[in-house]
Motif scaffolding. Structure first.
Motif, PDB file in Angstrom:
ATOM      1  N   UNK A  97       0.817  -1.221   0.000  1.00  0.00           N
ATOM      2  CA  UNK A  97       0.000   0.000   0.000  1.00  0.00           C
ATOM      3  C   UNK A  97       0.852   1.273   0.000  1.00  0.00           C
ATOM      4  N   UNK A  98       1.884   1.320   0.824  1.00  0.00           N
ATOM      5  CA  UNK A  98       2.715   2.514   0.921  1.00  0.00           C
ATOM      6  C   UNK A  98       3.404   2.852  -0.381  1.00  0.00           C
ATOM      7  N   UNK A  99       3.900   1.822  -1.075  1.00  0.00           N
ATOM      8  CA  UNK A  99       4.580   2.054  -2.349  1.00  0.00           C
ATOM      9  C   UNK A  99       3.574   2.463  -3.418  1.00  0.00           C
ATOM     10  N   UNK A 100       2.400   1.849  -3.388  1.00  0.00           N
ATOM     11  CA  UNK A 100       1.350   2.215  -4.348  1.00  0.00           C
ATOM     12  C   UNK A 100       0.970   3.683  -4.203  1.00  0.00           C
ATOM     13  N   UNK A 101       0.906   4.142  -2.971  1.00  0.00           N
ATOM     14  CA  UNK A 101       0.556   5.542  -2.709  1.00  0.00           C
ATOM     15  C   UNK A 101       1.613   6.471  -3.298  1.00  0.00           C
ATOM     16  N   UNK A 102       2.881   6.089  -3.180  1.00  0.00           N
ATOM     17  CA  UNK A 102       3.961   6.909  -3.726  1.00  0.00           C
ATOM     18  C   UNK A 102       3.938   6.934  -5.253  1.00  0.00           C
ATOM     19  N   UNK A 103       3.618   5.802  -5.882  1.00  0.00           N
ATOM     20  CA  UNK A 103       3.647   5.732  -7.344  1.00  0.00           C
ATOM     21  C   UNK A 103       2.598   6.613  -7.999  1.00  0.00           C
ATOM     22  N   UNK A 104       1.446   6.725  -7.386  1.00  0.00           N
ATOM     23  CA  UNK A 104       0.354   7.519  -7.945  1.00  0.00           C
ATOM     24  C   UNK A 104      -0.090   7.019  -9.317  1.00  0.00           C
ATOM     25  N   UNK A 105      -0.019   5.715  -9.508  1.00  0.00           N
ATOM     26  CA  UNK A 105      -0.535   5.096 -10.724  1.00  0.00           C
ATOM     27  C   UNK A 105      -2.022   4.840 -10.531  1.00  0.00           C
ATOM     28  N   UNK A 106      -2.679   4.485 -11.608  1.00  0.00           N
ATOM     29  CA  UNK A 106      -4.095   4.132 -11.543  1.00  0.00           C
ATOM     30  C   UNK A 106      -4.230   2.818 -10.763  1.00  0.00           C
ATOM     31  N   UNK A 107      -5.107   2.809  -9.761  1.00  0.00           N
ATOM     32  CA  UNK A 107      -5.367   1.595  -8.986  1.00  0.00           C
ATOM     33  C   UNK A 107      -6.364   0.753  -9.771  1.00  0.00           C
ATOM     34  N   UNK A 108      -5.865  -0.312 -10.375  1.00  0.00           N
ATOM     35  CA  UNK A 108      -6.700  -1.161 -11.222  1.00  0.00           C
ATOM     36  C   UNK A 108      -7.451  -2.198 -10.406  1.00  0.00           C
ATOM     37  N   UNK A 109      -6.771  -2.878  -9.502  1.00  0.00           N
ATOM     38  CA  UNK A 109      -7.395  -3.890  -8.645  1.00  0.00           C
ATOM     39  C   UNK A 109      -6.430  -4.238  -7.524  1.00  0.00           C
ATOM     40  N   UNK A 110      -6.902  -4.982  -6.552  1.00  0.00           N
ATOM     41  CA  UNK A 110      -6.058  -5.435  -5.442  1.00  0.00           C
ATOM     42  C   UNK A 110      -5.855  -6.941  -5.570  1.00  0.00           C
ATOM     43  N   UNK A 111      -4.711  -7.411  -5.156  1.00  0.00           N
ATOM     44  CA  UNK A 111      -4.416  -8.838  -5.144  1.00  0.00           C
ATOM     45  C   UNK A 111      -4.524  -9.309  -3.696  1.00  0.00           C
ATOM     46  N   UNK A 112      -5.381 -10.267  -3.479  1.00  0.00           N
ATOM     47  CA  UNK A 112      -5.564 -10.828  -2.144  1.00  0.00           C
ATOM     48  C   UNK A 112      -5.021 -12.250  -2.158  1.00  0.00           C
ATOM     49  N   UNK A 113      -4.492 -12.705  -1.023  1.00  0.00           N
ATOM     50  CA  UNK A 113      -4.019 -14.082  -0.931  1.00  0.00           C
ATOM     51  C   UNK A 113      -4.584 -14.743   0.315  1.00  0.00           C
ATOM     52  N   UNK A 114      -4.640 -16.060   0.269  1.00  0.00           N
ATOM     53  CA  UNK A 114      -5.098 -16.845   1.416  1.00  0.00           C
ATOM     54  C   UNK A 114      -4.309 -18.141   1.395  1.00  0.00           C
ATOM     55  N   UNK A 115      -3.684 -18.445   2.512  1.00  0.00           N
ATOM     56  CA  UNK A 115      -2.940 -19.705   2.611  1.00  0.00           C
ATOM     57  C   UNK A 115      -3.913 -20.877   2.615  1.00  0.00           C
ATOM     58  N   UNK A 116      -3.510 -21.949   1.974  1.00  0.00           N
ATOM     59  CA  UNK A 116      -4.323 -23.170   1.936  1.00  0.00           C
ATOM     60  C   UNK A 116      -3.725 -24.232   2.831  1.00  0.00           C
TER      61      UNK A 116
END
Length: 135
Positions: free
Chosen positions: A116-135
């Motif tokens: 999140x912190x790096x995304x905020x600095x980049x100021x690129x278009x937020x297209x989607x979020x990647x979520x993960x879940x351990x199996x």
């Protein structure tokens, strides 16, 4: 800082300097790869290394891969790190080199999975979020 693409044939000679920065970036991942995996991909030309040079020293790395989707090609930044951890502005000012490389390879966009912190600095278009879940 000067950001330059590195030929695969030159990577073995500089890997001892690159590896600590790759390991630094991978600490923020989810265990998808190790620096040894990144090295293999770079040597096979599946990924591209961009080295940030300040004076005579390696100051940052950016590693990307080209993803050929059915309708477009995307230059995807798989990891990036600076030696100081604070030189984002210098790195960002030279990122045009990566973009120009992508254009030259027929890519129409650049993407990155980031914290999140790096995304905020980049100021690129937020297209989607990647979520993960351990199996």
């Amino acid at each position: 800082m000067l950001l330059v693409p590195v030929f695969a044939s030159d990577i073995p000679r500089i890997w001892h300097e690159v590896k600590p920065l790759v390991d630094k970036a991978l600490k923020h991942g989810d265990g998808e790869q190790l620096s040894s995996d990144v090295l293999v991909s770079l040597l096979k030309k599946q990924m591209i290394l961009f080295a940030g040079i300040e004076g005579q020293d390696l100051a940052s790395v950016c590693i990307a891969e080209i993803i050929p989707y059915p309708r477009k090609k995307v230059l995807h930044v798989t990891l990036a790190a600076t030696k100081s951890g604070r030189d984002f502005e210098l790195w960002n000012e030279t990122f045009g080199v990566v973009e120009d490389f992508g254009r030259a390879m027929g890519c129409t966009s650049v993407s990155a999975w980031t914290r999140k912190g790096f995304a905020k600095k980049l100021k690129w278009k937020h297209e989607f979020a990647v979520l993960t879940k351990d199996l």
